[in-house]
Enzyme design. Sequence first.
Site, PDB file in Angstrom:
ATOM      1  N   ASP A 173       0.854  -1.190   0.000  1.00  0.00           N
ATOM      2  CA  ASP A 173       0.000   0.000   0.000  1.00  0.00           C
ATOM      3  C   ASP A 173       0.888   1.237   0.000  1.00  0.00           C
ATOM      4  O   ASP A 173       0.993   1.956   0.996  1.00  0.00           O
ATOM      5  CB  ASP A 173      -0.924  -0.012   1.221  1.00  0.00           C
ATOM      6  CG  ASP A 173      -1.906   1.147   1.217  1.00  0.00           C
ATOM      7  OD1 ASP A 173      -2.506   1.412   0.159  1.00  0.00           O
ATOM      8  OD2 ASP A 173      -2.066   1.801   2.270  1.00  0.00           O
ATOM      9  N   PHE A 174       1.520   1.484  -1.133  1.00  0.00           N
ATOM     10  CA  PHE A 174       2.409   2.639  -1.293  1.00  0.00           C
ATOM     11  C   PHE A 174       1.658   3.696  -2.092  1.00  0.00           C
ATOM     12  O   PHE A 174       1.187   3.423  -3.199  1.00  0.00           O
ATOM     13  CB  PHE A 174       3.685   2.224  -2.034  1.00  0.00           C
ATOM     14  CG  PHE A 174       4.676   3.354  -2.196  1.00  0.00           C
ATOM     15  CD1 PHE A 174       5.624   3.607  -1.233  1.00  0.00           C
ATOM     16  CD2 PHE A 174       4.642   4.163  -3.328  1.00  0.00           C
ATOM     17  CE1 PHE A 174       6.538   4.652  -1.383  1.00  0.00           C
ATOM     18  CE2 PHE A 174       5.536   5.205  -3.493  1.00  0.00           C
ATOM     19  CZ  PHE A 174       6.485   5.452  -2.508  1.00  0.00           C
ATOM     20  N   GLU A 175       1.546   4.930  -1.534  1.00  0.00           N
ATOM     21  CA  GLU A 175       0.747   5.968  -2.189  1.00  0.00           C
ATOM     22  C   GLU A 175       1.447   7.318  -2.233  1.00  0.00           C
ATOM     23  O   GLU A 175       0.805   8.346  -2.424  1.00  0.00           O
ATOM     24  CB  GLU A 175      -0.612   6.100  -1.486  1.00  0.00           C
ATOM     25  CG  GLU A 175      -1.418   4.806  -1.441  1.00  0.00           C
ATOM     26  CD  GLU A 175      -2.778   4.961  -0.789  1.00  0.00           C
ATOM     27  OE1 GLU A 175      -3.362   6.060  -0.888  1.00  0.00           O
ATOM     28  OE2 GLU A 175      -3.255   3.994  -0.168  1.00  0.00           O
ATOM     29  N   ASP A 176       2.773   7.330  -2.087  1.00  0.00           N
ATOM     30  CA  ASP A 176       3.512   8.600  -2.055  1.00  0.00           C
ATOM     31  C   ASP A 176       3.699   9.176  -3.462  1.00  0.00           C
ATOM     32  O   ASP A 176       3.580   8.475  -4.465  1.00  0.00           O
ATOM     33  CB  ASP A 176       4.879   8.404  -1.407  1.00  0.00           C
ATOM     34  CG  ASP A 176       4.782   8.179   0.090  1.00  0.00           C
ATOM     35  OD1 ASP A 176       3.653   8.209   0.621  1.00  0.00           O
ATOM     36  OD2 ASP A 176       5.827   7.951   0.720  1.00  0.00           O
TER      37      ASP A 176
END
Length: 405
Positions: free
Chosen positions: A166-169
């Site tokens: 869950d990477f959202e950067d």
Amino acid sequence: MASLHQICVMILGTFSCVSGGLHSFTAGNTDQDYSPLHKLRDTSLPCLCSNPLLCMPLGKAVQRHPLAPHVQEFLRKSQEKEVFAFVLDCDPSVWGKFNWSKLSTIALAGFYDLDLLCHAHEHGVKVVRLGNIPTSDLPNATARHNWVKLQVSDAALNFLDGINIDFEDVINPDSPEQEGLTNLVQETAEMFHTALPGSQVSFDVAWSANGIDGRYYDYKSIANYSDLIFIMAYDEQSQIFDGPCTARPNSGIYKTAQGIQTYLDLDIPAAKMVLGVPWYGYNYPCISLDQNDTCFIEEIPFRGANCSDAAGTQYPYSYMVATLEEFNATYHWEESSLTPWYNIKDKNGQARQMRYDDGQSLLYKYMLAIMTGMRGVGMWTANFLDYSETDEAIAQQELMWSLLP
């Protein structure tokens, strides 16, 4: 296969999706030393499930105990549509009331519960945990490798069936971070599949592949290496570039369809996609509310946009329904997005507009996923219903779970 425009027309009858139609790494290091990770399969913690077989990841159980009842249930579900549910920390009074016959994967967000894992495995449901990495570590091969090894160790020691990244950067196009993220997903998939055969590696993506929130990822490569991508078809107003700052749908059908199309345009197979929908909505304080019920909201910038849904507050579906009843508010249906909304005035006389999804609006999105040939659907989060024992709560649970494919 029919185009998304044709599918929308079929689903929505006289509605058309949008005017004019819908717009909107290499093989890696094969010399990595994974040999120590093989030992993890037999070095997990003591099993405290009532049936020791339930502590075994389902992919491993298929190989060793294919005739066990819960493994047979897992194999049966593997032939059906994926239903992927995020779960926040809760106790059995909540997760015990999930419709486990519908679920195929649960992703634990910020917690671990062995009793929940035992219960999920008993129903043939995979259990994964969310993982994230600092953006600054992405260009660093050693940092990436150590992070992946830590995730595999965590999964092996806790009987998990995989990982949800869950990477959202923010990541800029053609940057070392973009390449590093792609390499991370490749390394994660290779190491998980080697150390834990049958494990699942999923990656959460924005509702559209077009750089939403500054997330310029190599989605094509990420999808290639992942077992599935979870399209988060919500928070679609995180960046409002057009018109005044106003309350808008959290998950409009047409934006959702456009977003799916951006991934199809990258030649990502629909069979690798899970459509994530919101079991929550937004409570927007209105600076003013005009005669057309347009709710003008505070201007709160986000990642390059002057307006965003940060002007509102997220609330579970159960709150949205309870507030509608508490205030005896008038339910409205917005045909331009196929979502409901209503207005209230709080105890201070503040006008508020509630934007959310209900069974009717969600059903349209489930139909869109099915008719597009997607792997399945999922939600953020399974917790967000009323799981009390009242007749109304039980009816709410039955309705929302029954609508899932």
